[in-house]
Design an enzyme around this catalytic site. Structure first.
Site, PDB file in Angstrom:
ATOM      1  N   ASP A   1      -0.082  -2.679   0.831  1.00  0.00           N
ATOM      2  CA  ASP A   1       1.317  -2.764   0.429  1.00  0.00           C
ATOM      3  C   ASP A   1       2.087  -1.511   0.846  1.00  0.00           C
ATOM      4  O   ASP A   1       1.583  -0.388   0.716  1.00  0.00           O
ATOM      5  CB  ASP A   1       1.381  -2.908  -1.101  1.00  0.00           C
TER       6      ASP A   1
ATOM      7  N   GLU B   1       1.138  -4.102   5.568  1.00  0.00           N
ATOM      8  CA  GLU B   1       2.496  -4.555   5.283  1.00  0.00           C
ATOM      9  C   GLU B   1       3.393  -3.400   5.695  1.00  0.00           C
ATOM     10  O   GLU B   1       3.456  -2.369   5.022  1.00  0.00           O
ATOM     11  CB  GLU B   1       2.698  -4.858   3.795  1.00  0.00           C
TER      12      GLU B   1
HETATM   13  C1  NOJ Z   1       5.989  -5.090  -0.900  1.00  0.00           C
HETATM   14  C2  NOJ Z   1       5.641  -6.232  -1.793  1.00  0.00           C
HETATM   15  O1  NOJ Z   1       5.371  -7.361  -1.014  1.00  0.00           O
HETATM   16  C3  NOJ Z   1       6.804  -6.420  -2.718  1.00  0.00           C
HETATM   17  O2  NOJ Z   1       6.714  -7.604  -3.464  1.00  0.00           O
HETATM   18  C4  NOJ Z   1       6.897  -5.216  -3.611  1.00  0.00           C
HETATM   19  O3  NOJ Z   1       8.057  -5.318  -4.425  1.00  0.00           O
HETATM   20  C5  NOJ Z   1       6.970  -3.918  -2.800  1.00  0.00           C
HETATM   21  N1  NOJ Z   1       6.075  -3.895  -1.680  1.00  0.00           N
HETATM   22  C6  NOJ Z   1       6.654  -2.737  -3.682  1.00  0.00           C
HETATM   23  O4  NOJ Z   1       5.295  -2.760  -4.034  1.00  0.00           O
END
Ligand code: NOJ
Length: 551
Positions: free
Chosen positions: A211, A272
């Site tokens: 993430d 991500e």
């Molecule tokens: C990316 C995640 O997919 C999202 O849902 C989240 O709010 C942010 N990162 C912070 O963790």
């Protein structure tokens, strides 16, 4: 153009289905999804034909950001079940031939994590505070934030603690105040997360989705940044930002790769990373770093032939030199569902205001789009419910909205709840089989018309979105050319995407207003009543008996 030949671990071509656990399937009847619900529905996913699931966070969490605020990295939130439930889920998934990727949220913890509670209670300069980014404020009495950094969810990225000390320090949170950023220069954090990775690897996971990967390193001097628009956390447009895509971030992932590689098996790291284009993204990937990344440039591409062609080319050109496979996706728990996006023009992100959408058009484009997506080389991500053609639910009452974006922007942006509405499985009334009979109401209300979009309603209908997904995934699995690296654009009119994979497989996607002639035997069409031609907003897959001559 070809991606280079490479040995073939599963993740190079995997189709990975994202499960947002709170909204997938509720087994215990509390109105929220859980792990037992996931396990019970795994046969559905195996039958759908995906290779793996990615589970959005299921760790103990106060749920200030839908579970992306973790208060214990080595346990399961009781609302979702127990570690035993997770183990049982891994075993069932593996029995069915499905891999499991878990979410690793290491840019920040929950503000209720014991590490942060200890840091708040400790002195400035203490080892406890060093695990986070605590700084003195500026201005009179340190009453202004340390710098001008902004939060992804609106407002400043700094919150001042109220600990009775003078002056009180501020802590950094690139997301909500309930999500303090960890300091990745801190050796204790680095060591601890090695153990977190090993904890889940030892339990049998097949990978980690990382993430907010680019946020994890910060410039050591915390300089201000000249945001092009300080209202927008628009990381895809930033260059030389001091808290996003900072070069030192790569040390963390090289270290994680060593931990993963030291474990037997073929586990994958998935980034991500919303950064400024595929070229910056490619810097996260490679033999000593992360294996694959979610392709946000493709996610955010509009239904436009030139834009799609450009992102496909740029992605493959950027990834080819490092031998990393591309991935392709259209939706996730963070995006406006693509059936809705493709039915409207203009702004397409969750930051945009509610607008109308021509859902019939959006769904026919979504049918063509999944055939494009699954015909491209590399892997693909599906988001739960897209296989049913679900739309974004944009009329949820304010009172049920939970996304911190809604409150942090003073209601200006409604946020992401509309793509997180619990799935419809069966029956003609809410909760549509999401929960057992007699259960509490689903945590977000489902539209009544989803009675026509349940798994039960769609599975017997050969023309449904679900049937198209099943067939496309089955054809993909049987077609060696689609799992190989070769890719070549073929001559076509400007609003048609036409390419070949291997020598005999061809994909034609018509994004223009006029029919185009079919160029060979069609094995699958996104149009449930195909004519001899490829109509507007339609895709076909063609398998030639013999390799055709290309003019
Ligand atoms: C990316 C995640 O997919 C999202 O849902 C989240 O709010 C942010 N990162 C912070 O963790």
């Amino acid at each position: 153009m070809s991606l280079p030949d490479a040995p073939d671990p599963w993740w190079r071509t995997a189709v990975i289905y994202e499960i947002y656990p709170r909204s997938f399937a509720d087994h215990d009847g509390d109105g929220e999804g859980d792990i037992a619900g996931i396990t019970a529905r795994l046969p559905y996913l195996a039958d759908l034909g995906v290779d793996a699931v990615w589970i959005a966070p299921w760790y103990p969490s106060p749920m200030a950001d839908g579970g992306y605020d973790v208060s214990d990295y080595c346990d399961i939130d009781p609302r979702f079940g127990t570690l035993d439930d997770a183990d049982a889920m891994f075993a069932e998934a593996h029995r069915l031939g499905l891999r499991v990727i878990v979410d690793l949220v290491a840019n920040h913890t929950s503000s209720q994590h014991p590490w942060f509670l200890a840091a708040r209670a400790a002195e400035p300069g203490s080892p406890e505070r060093a695990r986070y980014h605590f700084r003195e404020g500026t201005g009179l009495d340190g009453g202004e934030p340390p710098n001008n950094w902004i939060s992804a969810f609106g407002g400043p990225a700094w919150t001042r603690i109220d600990d009775g000390r003078t002056p009180a320090q501020w802590y950094l949170h690139l997301f909500a105040p309930e999500q303090p950023d960890l300091n990745w220069e801190d050796a204790t954090n680095r060591d601890t997360f090695d153990d977190v990775l090993r904890f889940w690897l030892d339990r049998g996971v097949d990978g980690f989705r990382i993430d907010a990967a680019p946020g994890m390193s910060k410039h050591p001097d915390y300089p201000d940044f000249a945001y092009p628009d300080p209202q927008k956390f628009a990381t895809a447009t930033w260059t030389d930002n001091p808290h996003w895509d900072v070069d030192t971030v790569h040390d963390i992932f090289r270290r994680w790769r060593r931990v993963v590689d030291a474990h037997p098996g073929e586990q994958v790291l998935v980034a991500e990373a919303v950064v400024n284009g595929p070229e910056r993204l490619a810097r996260y990937l490679g033999p000593d770093e992360i294996q694959t990344a979610f392709n946000f440039d493709y996610v955010h591409a509009p239904w436009d032939p030139a834009a799609l062609r450009e992102v496909i080319d740029r992605t493959m050109t950027a990834l080819a030199p490092i031998g990393a496979p591309a991935t392709w996706a259209m939706s996730s728990h963070d995006e406006v569902r693509h059936a809705t996006r493709f039915g409207r023009a203009g702004e397409t992100t969750w930051g945009g205001p509610s607008q109308t959408s021509d859902l019939e058009l959006g769904r026919s484009r979504a049918r063509a789009a999944i055939m494009l997506t699954l015909a491209l080389p590399g892997g693909a991500y599906l988001y739960q419910g897209e296989e049913l053609g679900l739309e974004e639910v944009e009329d949820l009452p304010d009172a049920v909205l939970q996304d911190p974006v809604f409150t942090r922007t003073g209601g200006r942006i409604r946020g992401r709840d509309g793509c997180r509405v619990p799935l419809p499985w069966s029956g003609t009334e809410a909760p549509f089989g999401f929960s057992p009979t007699g259960a509490s109401a689903p945590w977000l209300p489902q539209p009544a018309h989803w009675r026509d979009l349940t798994v039960e309603a769609e599975q017997g209908d050969p023309d449904s979105m679900l049937s198209l997904y099943r067939t496309a995934l089955a054809v993909r699995k049987e077609t060696a050319d689609l799992l190989g690296p070769s890719f070549e654009w073929l001559p076509s009119a400007g609003d048609v995407l036409r390419f070949r994979r291997g020598t005999r497989f061809e994909c034609v996607v018509n994004l223009g207003p006029d029919d185009v002639p079919t160029t060979g035997p069609v094995v699958l069409s996104s149009d449930s009543a195909p004519s001899g031609n490829v109509g507007p907003d339609t895709a076909v897959w063609i398998v030639h008996d013999v390799p055709p001559e290309i003019p």
